[in-house]
Scaffold this motif. Structure first.
Motif, PDB file in Angstrom:
ATOM      1  N   ASN A   1     -22.369-116.271   7.996  1.00  0.00           N
ATOM      2  CA  ASN A   1     -21.625-116.097   9.316  1.00  0.00           C
ATOM      3  C   ASN A   1     -21.021-117.146   9.572  1.00  0.00           C
ATOM      4  O   ASN A   1     -21.378-118.377   9.444  1.00  0.00           O
ATOM      5  CB  ASN A   1     -22.516-115.711  10.604  1.00  0.00           C
ATOM      6  CG  ASN A   1     -23.051-114.136  10.712  1.00  0.00           C
ATOM      7  OD1 ASN A   1     -22.379-113.411  10.057  1.00  0.00           O
ATOM      8  ND2 ASN A   1     -24.233-113.863  10.903  1.00  0.00           N
ATOM      9  N   GLY A   2     -19.717-116.986   9.974  1.00  0.00           N
ATOM     10  CA  GLY A   2     -18.882-118.026  10.585  1.00  0.00           C
ATOM     11  C   GLY A   2     -18.251-118.779   9.292  1.00  0.00           C
ATOM     12  O   GLY A   2     -17.414-119.683   9.360  1.00  0.00           O
ATOM     13  N   ALA A   3     -18.376-118.122   7.897  1.00  0.00           N
ATOM     14  CA  ALA A   3     -17.686-119.034   6.884  1.00  0.00           C
ATOM     15  C   ALA A   3     -16.234-118.766   6.829  1.00  0.00           C
ATOM     16  O   ALA A   3     -15.515-119.503   6.216  1.00  0.00           O
ATOM     17  CB  ALA A   3     -18.352-118.176   5.552  1.00  0.00           C
TER      18      ALA A   3
ATOM     19  N   LYS B   1     -14.642-115.182   6.814  1.00  0.00           N
ATOM     20  CA  LYS B   1     -14.578-114.163   5.942  1.00  0.00           C
ATOM     21  C   LYS B   1     -13.427-113.086   6.810  1.00  0.00           C
ATOM     22  O   LYS B   1     -12.481-112.891   6.325  1.00  0.00           O
ATOM     23  CB  LYS B   1     -15.586-113.130   5.635  1.00  0.00           C
ATOM     24  CG  LYS B   1     -16.739-113.789   5.024  1.00  0.00           C
ATOM     25  CD  LYS B   1     -18.050-113.231   4.670  1.00  0.00           C
ATOM     26  CE  LYS B   1     -18.725-112.696   5.836  1.00  0.00           C
ATOM     27  NZ  LYS B   1     -19.356-113.916   6.527  1.00  0.00           N
ATOM     28  N   SER B   2     -13.978-113.099   8.085  1.00  0.00           N
ATOM     29  CA  SER B   2     -13.061-112.058   8.824  1.00  0.00           C
ATOM     30  C   SER B   2     -11.760-112.711   9.315  1.00  0.00           C
ATOM     31  O   SER B   2     -10.584-112.026   9.391  1.00  0.00           O
ATOM     32  CB  SER B   2     -13.766-111.841  10.296  1.00  0.00           C
ATOM     33  OG  SER B   2     -15.094-111.217  10.287  1.00  0.00           O
ATOM     34  N   THR B   3     -11.845-113.999   9.417  1.00  0.00           N
ATOM     35  CA  THR B   3     -10.467-114.624   9.305  1.00  0.00           C
ATOM     36  C   THR B   3      -9.408-114.363   8.211  1.00  0.00           C
ATOM     37  O   THR B   3      -8.192-114.012   8.490  1.00  0.00           O
ATOM     38  CB  THR B   3     -10.719-116.583   9.649  1.00  0.00           C
ATOM     39  OG1 THR B   3     -11.332-116.510  10.642  1.00  0.00           O
ATOM     40  CG2 THR B   3      -9.363-116.926   9.919  1.00  0.00           C
ATOM     41  N   ALA B   4      -9.852-114.387   7.106  1.00  0.00           N
ATOM     42  CA  ALA B   4      -9.152-114.203   5.953  1.00  0.00           C
ATOM     43  C   ALA B   4      -8.875-112.949   5.930  1.00  0.00           C
ATOM     44  O   ALA B   4      -7.580-112.599   5.490  1.00  0.00           O
ATOM     45  CB  ALA B   4     -10.024-114.586   4.724  1.00  0.00           C
TER      46      ALA B   4
HETATM   47  N1  LIG Z   1     -10.141-116.478  17.889  1.00  0.00           N
HETATM   48  C1  LIG Z   1     -10.890-117.348  17.383  1.00  0.00           C
HETATM   49  N2  LIG Z   1     -10.776-118.550  17.842  1.00  0.00           N
HETATM   50  C2  LIG Z   1     -11.488-119.876  17.673  1.00  0.00           C
HETATM   51  N3  LIG Z   1     -12.246-119.721  16.510  1.00  0.00           N
HETATM   52  C3  LIG Z   1     -12.589-118.717  16.208  1.00  0.00           C
HETATM   53  C4  LIG Z   1     -11.885-117.220  16.300  1.00  0.00           C
HETATM   54  N4  LIG Z   1     -12.164-116.620  15.590  1.00  0.00           N
HETATM   55  C5  LIG Z   1     -13.238-117.195  14.821  1.00  0.00           C
HETATM   56  N5  LIG Z   1     -13.494-118.492  15.060  1.00  0.00           N
HETATM   57  C6  LIG Z   1     -14.229-119.302  14.252  1.00  0.00           C
HETATM   58  O1  LIG Z   1     -13.812-119.411  12.934  1.00  0.00           O
HETATM   59  C7  LIG Z   1     -14.855-119.402  12.070  1.00  0.00           C
HETATM   60  C8  LIG Z   1     -14.655-118.387  11.015  1.00  0.00           C
HETATM   61  O2  LIG Z   1     -15.075-117.068  11.741  1.00  0.00           O
HETATM   62  P1  LIG Z   1     -14.902-115.703  10.913  1.00  0.00           P
HETATM   63  O3  LIG Z   1     -13.692-115.665  10.158  1.00  0.00           O
HETATM   64  O4  LIG Z   1     -15.198-114.544  12.027  1.00  0.00           O
HETATM   65  O5  LIG Z   1     -16.231-115.705  10.152  1.00  0.00           O
HETATM   66  P2  LIG Z   1     -17.139-114.827   9.328  1.00  0.00           P
HETATM   67  O6  LIG Z   1     -16.479-113.303   9.541  1.00  0.00           O
HETATM   68  O7  LIG Z   1     -17.309-115.367   7.877  1.00  0.00           O
HETATM   69  O8  LIG Z   1     -18.323-114.551   9.954  1.00  0.00           O
HETATM   70  C9  LIG Z   1     -16.145-119.491  13.023  1.00  0.00           C
HETATM   71  O9  LIG Z   1     -16.705-120.806  13.233  1.00  0.00           O
HETATM   72  C10 LIG Z   1     -15.522-118.805  14.179  1.00  0.00           C
HETATM   73  O10 LIG Z   1     -16.349-119.222  15.442  1.00  0.00           O
END
Ligand SMILES: Nc1ncnc2c1ncn2[C@@H]1O[C@H](COP(=O)(O)OP(=O)(O)O)[C@@H](O)[C@H]1O
Ligand SMILES: [Mg+2]
Lengths: 259, 316
Positions: free
Chosen positions: B39-41, B43-46
């Motif tokens: 979690n937090g890696a 993935k969703s951002t990518a």
């Molecule tokens: N809108 C946002 N603003 C600031 N930080 C964010 C936002 N969305 C995600 N993050 C941070 O970016 C990092 C990666 O999040 P995310 O891509 O959701 O990870 P995953 O999908 O791998 O769990 C996390 O530390 C999260 O807290």
């Protein structure tokens, strides 16, 4: 490869169908209340008080205020529709359904705006029907009347989208309607001719864009108003162009909708 | 041709948090690819950047050779997204949701209705087509989002943690479904933190941690690079004292349960003969942990340790 233009034409139709279905599904919240309040306005101001007011600008008072009351319904409903639809889509995240699809931002904007225009027109027509209980409602210039309604509801629908983009919560989508829209509408000459105002207030009224819409519409129906019809159209169109440019810029930059 | 090519992708959120720190990733057409990470890696951002929901800070992305920045709408036509969080209008029925989504991709209403029927049936939601999507179970909502992502028949299907919080039975049927979609030619990328999922489904995997790809390759190769594995042995009788083993590590020994760690390639017979020499009889044996998981934990565990984080922060 599929033509993106062809895709966008279908996407636009889809959005309009979806927007109309949305407000029709909740017609008790979207269509009925404005008709009820119009009924109250016409009864109280038009009939009860109006009979003591006598004539306004050479018309029976009820005849004078009916165009304003219809316009008020058009304005609040077109604005309200695009605010609640767009903000709801942001809040529930289903705006993402559009953002991942190959739909131009201009088409997204147009889809929400046409939804607002449809609701504004529908509610406006309904209020016009209600007004038939009070007056004969002879329409002097049908084309001008329709054009003013379409342009005005376009303008306020765009305003609703802009409001939503900046809104962080449900509180933020009621501030503009309550503190900006309602005062401007009431001061836009629904219930009075600006010729009744002292010079200073009359001068100030010319800065109120809603004045031009209500008077444009009144011109369409009664054939006469405080403002020349040319000025009315000019002001409305200029505002549409400015607000559309702002809305498009906000969507392109992803303000409030993309991180 | 490559279905997806990512180069030097970075993302710094408005609050200054750097979620991606230069990600390079290549996914071949037809692949079943896992983006694996805690979690937090990032993935969703990518995924968000690939599907145009998040603006990238730097880097380039190509979808089927098309540059996402300059040919965004053509790229969007190729991609179907199943996001991590429920994002459909819960006031609408499943059928409306699908038909509308198809329309956004330029599909005429008639075809959209046929397609919606096809995918709602495939995902066992046809009975619910007119019902309220608000009242559906978590698994159904997830399946509805899969159907919605397929309605324009994308070449690249991206699923962000599609089976998180879905019970095991439904998870397995989803896996089967995704395998069918993949074998019919659709490239699939899924993110997950379930190792079993990546191992069962995917041919290739990238492991992401703290916004960096720490390992990338074929699942089988990664497995063979996983150096140790643990076995749990059930013994006939509990030994008086833990056995002394040469070349194997006794992880634990309690009652009739013995846990042994060995290197990949070590000879099991050696283990058994040593145990036999100490009068220990083995009744059964099972692999304790998933090897990919061990590998993953070693990679990510090391990266996630607090000390590493500090040096990481200082050098960033
Ligand atoms: N809108 C946002 N603003 C600031 N930080 C964010 C936002 N969305 C995600 N993050 C941070 O970016 C990092 C990666 O999040 P995310 O891509 O959701 O990870 P995953 O999908 O791998 O769990 C996390 O530390 C999260 O807290
Ligand atoms: Mg995630």
């Amino acid at each position: 490869m599929q033509s993106i233009t062809a895709v966008n034409i279908v996407a636009f139709k889809t959005m309009v169908v979806k927007e109309v279905r949305r407000f029709m599904r909740i017609w008790v919240q979207t269509i009925v209340p404005p008709a009820v309040s119009a009924l109250l306005y016409m009864t109280i101001f038009g009939t009860l008080i109006g009979s003591r007011v006598g004539e306004m600008d050479g018309h029976r008072y009820i005849d004078f205020i009916v165009p304003g009351i219809i316009m008020m319904a058009v304005i609040t409903n077109s604005y309200g529709n695009s605010v609640s639809s767009f903000f709801g889509a942001m809040f529930q995240k289903h705006l993402e359904e559009l953002l991942v699809a190959p739909v131009h931002n201009a088409v997204i904007l147009a889809g929400f705006v046409v939804g607002g225009v449809c609701r504004g027109m529908l509610v406006g027509s309904l209020v016009a029907v209600v007004s038939l209980f009070f007056t004969r409602l002879h329409v002097e210039n049908p084309l001008i009347t329709i054009a003013v309604v379409i342009l005005t509801s376009t303008l306020f629908s765009i305003g609703g989208v802009i409001n939503s983009v900046f809104a962080k919560g449900f509180d933020d989508i009621s501030i503009i309607p309550n503190f900006v829209l309602t005062p401007l509408t009431y001061l836009g000459g629904i219930f009075y001719s600006i010729h009744l105002l002292p010079d200073f207030w009359r001068g100030l009224s010319y800065f109120n864009p809603v004045l031009y819409m209500i008077n444009g519409f009144r011109y369409g129906i009664l054939g006469r108003s405080d403002i020349s019809i040319g000025w009315s159209f000019l002001v409305i169109v200029v505002f549409i162009v400015i607000l559309a440019a702002i809305a498009l810029r906000l969507l392109n930059k992803g303000v409030g909708i993309k991180t | 041709m490559k279905a997806l090519e990512i180069k030097g992708l970075t993302k710094t959120y408005d609050n200054g948090h750097q979620a991606l720190k230069g990600v390079d990733l290549t996914v071949e057409q037809g692949d079943f690819f896992a983006l694996l990470g805690p979690n937090g890696a990032g993935k969703s951002t990518a995924i968000g950047i690939i599907s145009s929901l998040v603006n990238a800070s730097e880097g380039s992305i190509r979808v089927h050779g098309l540059d996402l920045e300059t040919r965004r709408n053509q790229c969007k036509l190729l991609i179907g997204l199943v996001p991590q969080e429920i994002n459909f209008n819960t006031f609408e029925s499943p059928l409306h949701i699908l038909v509308t989504q198809a329309g956004y991709y330029g599909i005429s209403r008639k075809v959209a209705i046929e397609r919606s029927e096809k995918y709602l049936k495939l995902l066992e939601l046809w009975d619910k087509r007119h019902g309220s999507s608000r009242e559906m179970s978590g698994g159904m909502k997830r399946r509805l989002m899969i159907a919605r992502a397929l309605v324009h028949q994308p070449k690249l299907l991206i699923l962000d943690e599609p089976t998180a919080g879905v019970d095991i039975e439904i998870r397995r049927s989803m896996w089967k479904f995704l395998q069918e979609i993949n074998s019919s030619g659709t490239t699939i990328i899924l993110t997950t933190h379930y190792l079993e999922e990546a191992e069962t489904l995917c041919r290739n995997v990238a492991i992401i941690d703290h916004g960096t790809i720490v390992e990338q390759g074929a699942v089988n190769d990664l497995l063979s690079r996983s150096m140790t594995q643990s076995f749990v042995l059930d013994l006939k009788q509990s030994p008086a004292s833990p056995p002394q083993l040469n070349g194997f590590r006794v992880v634990s020994c309690s009652g009739r349960r013995l846990e042994v760690e060995m290197s990949v390639g070590d000879n099991m017979n050696t283990l058994f003969s040593q145990l036999a020499a100490q009068d220990i009889e083995v009744i059964s044996l099972r692999n304790k942990t998933n090897r990919l998981e061990e590998f993953f934990l070693r990679l990510v565990g090391r990266q996630a340790s607090p000390d590493e984080n500090k040096t990481d922060g200082a050098s960033a």
